[in-house]
Scaffold this active site. Structure first.
Site, mmCIF file in Angstrom:
data_model
loop_
_atom_site.group_PDB
_atom_site.id
_atom_site.type_symbol
_atom_site.label_atom_id
_atom_site.label_comp_id
_atom_site.label_asym_id
_atom_site.label_seq_id
_atom_site.Cartn_x
_atom_site.Cartn_y
_atom_site.Cartn_z
ATOM 1 N N SER A 1 0.836 -1.204 0.000
ATOM 2 C CA SER A 1 0.000 0.000 0.000
ATOM 3 C C SER A 1 0.873 1.256 0.000
ATOM 4 O O SER A 1 1.656 1.470 -0.919
ATOM 5 C CB SER A 1 -0.964 -0.051 1.190
ATOM 6 N N HIS B 1 -7.538 -5.075 -0.863
ATOM 7 C CA HIS B 1 -6.323 -4.322 -0.588
ATOM 8 C C HIS B 1 -5.354 -5.071 0.333
ATOM 9 O O HIS B 1 -4.150 -4.823 0.310
ATOM 10 C CB HIS B 1 -6.707 -2.968 0.026
ATOM 11 N N ASP C 1 3.112 24.168 -1.606
ATOM 12 C CA ASP C 1 4.520 24.112 -1.981
ATOM 13 C C ASP C 1 5.210 22.821 -1.557
ATOM 14 O O ASP C 1 6.440 22.748 -1.555
ATOM 15 C CB ASP C 1 5.265 25.294 -1.348
#
Length: 439
Positions: A151, A419, A366
């Site tokens: 993951s 998953h 940023d």
């Protein structure tokens, strides 16, 4: 603990069932740009099977973000298979486990909200890669090592391949190839769509549970019910139990949680205490607050992904009417998935102290890029990745696109797992990946 060596690495060792286990601690800079002073500790636990003392090392990078490496009580599954070929290093990513753990208590020592947000920005994948490289050099100099990432661990590996490929002899990924240029909005549009599919499949298997879930939500809108941790349980937080739908065993686990939630107390309908205990256990971020704090920032790459995430999961939810909290009576009930919302930092006691810092982090435009498509396009590190067609958390379309963009990447594409395939069938998956990468 023995004294630190010349490299600054401290080690303590013991024996476990045919293995030497070495616990390593290394001090590294908080910020390698030099703007923020201070250091953090990085902890790793290395398993060495008898007779494999000279085997290459494989570093396991856990899913998350914000989760520590496994603490295995038995050597089984993927770990047992890996130890047949490797010495295995279980790395606690910075801020987790014994790697200078970060939570409301420790973050509160940093300063005000702005200082805390800046501090959190040093706990992303690029910093984890730099920590791994420092540990590699301390353990084996210039010799590269192998990595296995589940993951979010696969996200870290993709960053590793971009920023320090010389440190890697080979890379294995399960359920963790990220979109190289995908914004948080891109990711959440896909995960909401797949979460809707999983909801429909869940309620098709357990038709009674949709009415039960709707009844619980309506009850919570009108009555005060309190979790064992003391806070009121809201219907919107109750809906986040749907994160279980992304796991192989999650359908049954959620069904069992919903099987008999109501009782009668002095003539009034109330939620059973055992239901509230189970819900509280599943909903609290007390054990892993960094997961919630960093969850959206793992998709932020400045201008590459369109700037700040701005609570993406919360905004994108409005595009999917079936997940609306104001859905009309009779509309399908839908649980949410791996989505973190700003109001959770008002309702979960473990997250309340982090709200100001995480809000500022969500506004950061940023944060630097994590992946370099040009470097990945010329990749020379052997890479094999298991990609799950029905993955609710890491969208198949993005993973497949990334696999095409990384030179030499080989994929094991399957709809046999959710998953958590590595946890459920780790030996077979690791066999398949090693076969792919060794061809």
């Amino acid at each position: 603990m023995v004294p630190a060596t010349a490299t600054g690495l401290a080690t303590e060792s013991h024996r476990v069932d045919g293995h030497d286990v070495h616990e390593r601690v290394l001090a590294v800079p908080l910020d390698r740009t030099g703007h923020a002073p201070g250091t953090v500790e990085v902890f790793a636990r290395e398993y060495v099977r008898d007779g494999r003392e000279r085997a290459p090392r494989l570093v396991f990078l856990q899913g998350g973000p914000g989760n520590p490496a496994p603490r295995p009580d038995v050597v089984g599954g993927w770990l047992d298979r890996a130890l047949e070929e490797f010495r295995v290093v279980l790395l606690d990513q910075r801020g987790t486990g014994r790697s200078t753990p970060l939570d409301a208590q420790s973050l509160g020592e940093v300063g005000d909200d702005a200082a805390q947000a800046e501090h959190l920005s040093h706990f992303r994948a690029d910093a984890i890669v730099a920590d791994a490289e420092a540990l590699r050099r301390a353990l084996q100099g210039d010799e590269p090592w192998w990595v296995l990432g589940q993951s979010y661990g696969g996200f870290v590996i993709t960053c590793y391949l971009s920023q320090a490929p010389e440190g890697l002899a080979g890379a294995l990924v399960t359920a963790g190839l990220p979109g190289l240029r995908s914004s948080a909005d891109d990711v959440y549009r896909l995960t909401y769509a797949q979460t809707a599919v999983r909801n429909a499949e869940f309620f098709a298997r357990y038709p009674r549970d949709e009415a039960v879930a709707r009844a619980v939500a309506q009850h919570l809108d009108g009555e005060e019910e309190f979790l064992p941790t003391g806070e009121r349980l809201s219907s919107r937080r109750f809906r986040t139990l749907g994160i279980a739908l992304g796991q192989t065993s999650g359908f049954d686990a959620l069904h069992f949680a919903l099987e008999d939630p109501f009782t009668t107390v002095r003539g009034a309908r109330r939620l059973r205490q055992r239901f509230l205990v189970e819900a509280g256990r599943r909903l609290s971020f007390a054990a892993h607050p960094l997961y919630a704090a960093l969850h959206e920032s793992i998709y932020a790459q400045g201008a590459v992904t369109g700037g700040a995430t701005r609570w993406s999961a919360h905004r994108v939810r409005e595009e999917f009417g079936e997940f609306s909290l104001d859905a009309p009576a009779g509309a399908p009930f839908r649980f949410t998935g791996e989505h973190v919302y700003p109001w959770q930092f008002e309702e979960d006691p473990a997250l309340v102290p982090l709200r100001g810092a995480v809000d500022l982090l969500a506004g950061r435009a940023d944060l630097p890029p994590l992946y370099d498509p040009d470097v990945l396009g010329g990749n020379a590190v052997p890479l094999a990745a298991a990609v799950y067609v029905d993955d609710m958390f890491v969208p198949y379309d993005l993973s497949a696109r990334t696999a095409r963009e990384v030179r030499g990447a080989r994929t094991l594409v399957t709809n046999a797992y959710q998953h958590d395939g590595l946890r459920m069938d780790g030996r077979r998956l690791l066999d398949g990946l090693l076969e792919l990468v060794h061809r």
